[in-house]
Motif scaffolding. Structure first.
Motif, PDB file in Angstrom:
ATOM      1  N   ALA A 153      50.145  35.502  28.950  1.00 39.29           N
ATOM      2  CA  ALA A 153      51.013  34.321  28.982  1.00 39.29           C
ATOM      3  C   ALA A 153      51.982  34.377  30.156  1.00 39.29           C
ATOM      4  O   ALA A 153      52.225  33.372  30.833  1.00 39.29           O
ATOM      5  CB  ALA A 153      51.774  34.186  27.668  1.00 39.29           C
ATOM      6  N   GLU A 156      49.996  33.928  33.389  1.00 38.99           N
ATOM      7  CA  GLU A 156      49.598  32.528  33.533  1.00 38.99           C
ATOM      8  C   GLU A 156      50.762  31.672  34.006  1.00 38.99           C
ATOM      9  O   GLU A 156      50.617  30.826  34.897  1.00 38.99           O
ATOM     10  CB  GLU A 156      49.075  32.020  32.189  1.00 38.99           C
ATOM     11  N   CYS A 157      51.940  31.882  33.416  1.00 42.69           N
ATOM     12  CA  CYS A 157      53.108  31.085  33.801  1.00 42.69           C
ATOM     13  C   CYS A 157      53.539  31.381  35.227  1.00 42.69           C
ATOM     14  O   CYS A 157      53.844  30.469  36.000  1.00 42.69           O
ATOM     15  CB  CYS A 157      54.257  31.348  32.828  1.00 42.69           C
ATOM     16  N   TRP A 185      49.015  22.301  35.737  1.00 40.87           N
ATOM     17  CA  TRP A 185      50.043  22.416  34.688  1.00 40.87           C
ATOM     18  C   TRP A 185      49.912  21.303  33.646  1.00 40.87           C
ATOM     19  O   TRP A 185      50.060  21.545  32.442  1.00 40.87           O
ATOM     20  CB  TRP A 185      51.427  22.388  35.349  1.00 40.87           C
ATOM     21  N   TYR A 189      46.619  23.624  31.609  1.00 33.43           N
ATOM     22  CA  TYR A 189      47.464  24.552  30.843  1.00 33.43           C
ATOM     23  C   TYR A 189      47.633  24.143  29.370  1.00 33.43           C
ATOM     24  O   TYR A 189      47.542  25.008  28.493  1.00 33.43           O
ATOM     25  CB  TYR A 189      48.824  24.680  31.515  1.00 33.43           C
ATOM     26  N   PRO A 190      47.854  22.866  29.053  1.00 33.99           N
ATOM     27  CA  PRO A 190      48.024  22.503  27.642  1.00 33.99           C
ATOM     28  C   PRO A 190      46.804  22.795  26.776  1.00 33.99           C
ATOM     29  O   PRO A 190      46.923  22.904  25.551  1.00 33.99           O
ATOM     30  CB  PRO A 190      48.292  20.990  27.701  1.00 33.99           C
ATOM     31  N   ASP A 194      46.285  30.077  22.792  1.00 30.85           N
ATOM     32  CA  ASP A 194      47.655  30.543  22.556  1.00 30.85           C
ATOM     33  C   ASP A 194      47.980  31.811  23.332  1.00 30.85           C
ATOM     34  O   ASP A 194      49.134  32.039  23.707  1.00 30.85           O
ATOM     35  CB  ASP A 194      47.864  30.796  21.062  1.00 30.85           C
ATOM     36  N   TYR A 196      47.405  32.476  26.271  1.00 30.95           N
ATOM     37  CA  TYR A 196      47.778  32.172  27.659  1.00 30.95           C
ATOM     38  C   TYR A 196      48.986  31.241  27.766  1.00 30.95           C
ATOM     39  O   TYR A 196      49.458  30.987  28.863  1.00 30.95           O
ATOM     40  CB  TYR A 196      46.587  31.542  28.395  1.00 30.95           C
ATOM     41  N   ARG A 197      49.465  30.712  26.644  1.00 30.44           N
ATOM     42  CA  ARG A 197      50.568  29.758  26.710  1.00 30.44           C
ATOM     43  C   ARG A 197      51.845  30.322  26.098  1.00 30.44           C
ATOM     44  O   ARG A 197      51.797  31.188  25.236  1.00 30.44           O
ATOM     45  CB  ARG A 197      50.181  28.460  25.989  1.00 30.44           C
ATOM     46  N   SER A 198      52.968  29.841  26.579  1.00 32.94           N
ATOM     47  CA  SER A 198      54.267  30.259  26.055  1.00 32.94           C
ATOM     48  C   SER A 198      55.218  29.071  26.051  1.00 32.94           C
ATOM     49  O   SER A 198      55.240  28.278  27.005  1.00 32.94           O
ATOM     50  CB  SER A 198      54.860  31.391  26.909  1.00 32.94           C
ATOM     51  N   CYS A 201      57.483  28.812  29.066  1.00 36.00           N
ATOM     52  CA  CYS A 201      56.934  28.457  30.383  1.00 36.00           C
ATOM     53  C   CYS A 201      57.244  26.987  30.643  1.00 36.00           C
ATOM     54  O   CYS A 201      56.409  26.096  30.453  1.00 36.00           O
ATOM     55  CB  CYS A 201      55.432  28.704  30.416  1.00 36.00           C
ATOM     56  N   ARG A 202      58.447  26.735  31.076  1.00 35.51           N
ATOM     57  CA  ARG A 202      58.937  25.375  31.297  1.00 35.51           C
ATOM     58  C   ARG A 202      60.206  25.445  32.140  1.00 35.51           C
ATOM     59  O   ARG A 202      60.751  26.532  32.363  1.00 35.51           O
ATOM     60  CB  ARG A 202      59.258  24.703  29.965  1.00 35.51           C
TER      61      ARG A 202
END
Length: 218
Positions: A153, A156-157, A185, A189-190, A194, A196-198, A201-202
């Motif tokens: 994650a 990836e970010c 992005w 990314y969406p 899970d 790879y996502r956090s 990360c925003r």
């Protein structure tokens, strides 16, 4: 393939050398030069070497880009045809973890993604396909692993925040580079798993590096 090409070229030299040593037969007649045989062997050998040379040049270019992102010399290898044939992994690229728990300074990028990167390099970089957008990001992502970030994650970010730089290093104009980063992005990314996502990360999140290249900036 390299060894086969070398063997074919060596065979062409051997055939020509054998003729040079035996230009006349036992009856004193001149032997004709085996032109067709030599040309076939040379053609096959050179033909097999062309993709090898192209791949080597692509790997060198990608290695230069990844090295710039990492801050030290790293190596990018493109998966070969034989490797692809026996590959059962779902990942698009990977970096091995050494015995000390640290990522190696080398990555293998899968054959389709290397192909997409090659086609991207031979385009104007302004209208990348979905496959090319993902491939550029894969290079960024594996560079982040080689830089020491093992968590998927986080890697990836961080990769998304250097995607625009990666695209620029590959020759994209500034506006096209930023557009590629935003496109990944917003559209890719969406849909990642899970792992790879956090939620951090925003913009303003813990994983926000506050860089002007971040896809959520500007």
């Amino acid at each position: 393939m390299t060894w086969i090409a070398a063997a074919l070229l060596a065979a062409a030299v051997a055939v020509a050398a054998r003729w040079a040593m035996r230009r006349v037969d036992a009856l004193g007649r001149r032997r004709p030069f085996p032109l067709v045989t030599v040309l076939i062997l040379l053609g096959l050998g050179v033909g097999l070497l062309v993709p090898v040379v192209r791949t080597a040049r692509l790997e060198a270019r990608l290695g230069d880009v990844a090295s710039s992102l990492v801050g030290e010399r790293v190596v990018v290898d493109c998966q070969g045809l034989g490797q692809e044939f026996v590959d059962v992994g779902a990942e698009l690229g990977y970096v091995r973890i050494g015995p000390d728990g640290q990522p190696e300074r080398a990555t293998l990028i899968k054959r389709p993604q290397c192909g997409a990167l090659s086609s991207y390099l031979h385009s104007d970089r302004r209208h990348p396909s979905s496959e090319q957008v993902v491939a550029v990001h894969v290079l960024s992502h594996e560079a982040m692993h080689m830089a020491g970030y093992t968590d998927e994650a986080e890697a990836e970010c961080r990769a998304m925040q250097v995607d625009a730089r990666t695209a620029r290093l590959l020759g994209a104009p500034e506006d096209a580079a930023r557009a590629l980063a935003r496109r990944y992005w917003r559209t890719v990314y969406p849909r990642m798993s899970d792992e790879y996502r956090s939620g951090q990360c925003r913009a303003g999140g813990e994983l926000d590096q506050r860089q002007p290249d971040a896809p959520w900036s500007g």
